[in-house]
Design an enzyme around this catalytic site. Structure first.
Site, mmCIF file in Angstrom:
data_model
loop_
_atom_site.group_PDB
_atom_site.id
_atom_site.type_symbol
_atom_site.label_atom_id
_atom_site.label_comp_id
_atom_site.label_asym_id
_atom_site.label_seq_id
_atom_site.Cartn_x
_atom_site.Cartn_y
_atom_site.Cartn_z
ATOM 1 N N ASP A 26 0.850 -1.191 0.000
ATOM 2 C CA ASP A 26 0.000 0.000 0.000
ATOM 3 C C ASP A 26 0.889 1.245 0.000
ATOM 4 O OD1 ASP A 26 -2.262 1.521 0.124
ATOM 5 O OD2 ASP A 26 -3.008 0.664 1.980
ATOM 6 N N GLU A 29 2.595 4.506 -4.402
ATOM 7 C CA GLU A 29 2.657 5.667 -5.297
ATOM 8 C C GLU A 29 3.209 6.906 -4.599
ATOM 9 O OE1 GLU A 29 -1.427 5.808 -3.336
ATOM 10 O OE2 GLU A 29 0.062 4.335 -3.947
ATOM 11 N N ASP A 91 -9.053 3.338 -3.033
ATOM 12 C CA ASP A 91 -9.890 3.697 -1.882
ATOM 13 C C ASP A 91 -11.178 4.391 -2.316
ATOM 14 O OD1 ASP A 91 -7.747 2.700 -0.532
ATOM 15 O OD2 ASP A 91 -6.986 4.627 0.132
ATOM 16 N N HIS A 156 -11.261 4.647 17.593
ATOM 17 C CA HIS A 156 -11.824 5.598 18.537
ATOM 18 C C HIS A 156 -13.111 6.235 18.028
ATOM 19 C CE1 HIS A 156 -9.247 7.819 15.742
ATOM 20 N NE2 HIS A 156 -10.095 8.822 15.891
#
Length: 305
Positions: A26, A29, A91, A156
């Protein structure tokens, strides 16, 4: 090469001591700026696109040097990336529009020589997908080279945004999401032998595993009007449902004889067919090359249908 060796030497313990068998590369780039300078003298505007190729290659070489398969899973690539592992689309938000874009991305990537490709089914970011989008996306992903879910994670932040079927079920108030996903996951496992055989053919022939219909029927103008259809290997024609609220779905079948994977019903090609599409059903048609139904029947039995 010296830089790659230096970089991967610091990670060799992961492979040789901890037994890691692959890396999710990941962020491959993350070489930004036209004014970057590379050791070979190239500027950023000349070399940045090649960075993800070398990034995945470096980790693949590390795995090879330890006698392991070069398993990498990347979201970025460029010319030359075809030789380096698996890829996913990036994404996307959890929207129907992104679902449609992703199909275009997968067919395009495959046309460029990427064999193993998938996406974060039902999206990665934004609000958690509703039950319909999630199950439709899972049904489509079951018939792609890679099936996986993933999401941004903030431990969280409540409510959790995990794209697990149990969290989607909880957030949507629809417990049947888990049941649908379980059936699709089991179906996917039964499909693996077919995928393995078709991947071997892809590598041997350069015919994409996730293949736009224009590869097999380049002279049929109708295939261009149905851009979301694709072949998975030589025998499965897949047409994901990408619109909310759909109860039926039309699919163009090119020349040949085709058998509905789910019902066993046979159809002549060169025509549009329509079938009902319950939430966990993606239209899939099996090529009947011999015309006697034997191959489609064998595949349906292998899939437990």
């Amino acid at each position: 090469q010296r830089t790659r060796d230096w970089w991967t030497a610091k990670r060799r313990y992961l492979v040789e001591e901890l037994g890691i068998d692959g890396f999710k590369t990941d962020g491959g780039e993350h070489a930004w700026g036209d004014d970057l300078g590379y050791a070979d003298g190239r500027r950023g505007d000349e070399g940045n696109n090649l960075y993800p190729v070398h990034y995945a290659r470096a980790f693949g070489d590390l795995l090879r040097s330890a006698g392991k398969a070069p398993v990498t899973f990347s979201r970025a690539g460029f010319t030359g990336s075809q030789a380096h592992g698996l890829f996913w689309a990036g994404d996307e938000d959890s929207t129907w529009e992104a679902f449609r874009w992703t199909l275009n991305a997968g067919i395009t990537a495959a046309s460029c020589g990427i064999v193993y490709w998938g996406w974060d089914l039902a999206g990665f970011s934004g609000p958690v997908p509703d039950a319909e989008l999630y199950v439709r996306a899972a049904a489509a992903a079951a018939f792609m080279p890679v099936m996986q879910y993933h999401s941004e994670f903030h431990h969280h932040r409540r409510p959790l945004r995990d794209r697990t079927p149990w969290n989607v079920a909880e957030q949507s108030g629809d417990p049947t999401v888990v049941d649908d996903f379980r059936r699709l996951a089991h179906l996917r496992e039964r499909l693996v032998p077919y995928l393995a055989e078709q991947a071997r053919r892809t590598v041997a022939t350069s015919r994409p595993l996730m293949r736009g219909l224009f590869f097999d029927w380049p002279d049929d103008p109708q295939v261009w009007a149905w851009p979301a259809e694709y072949l998975l290997g030589d025998d499965l024609l897949v047409h994901p449902v990408t619109e909310p609220g759909a109860t039926t779905w039309r699919t163009y079948l090119p020349a040949g004889r085709w058998v509905d994977l789910w019902s066993g019903g046979a159809h002549d090609g060169g025509a549009v067919v329509e079938r009902e599409v319950p939430r966990a059903v993606v239209p899939v048609y099996v090529r009947d090359a011999a015309g006697d139904g034997s191959a489609p029947d064998a595949l349906r039995r292998a899939l437990g249908l």
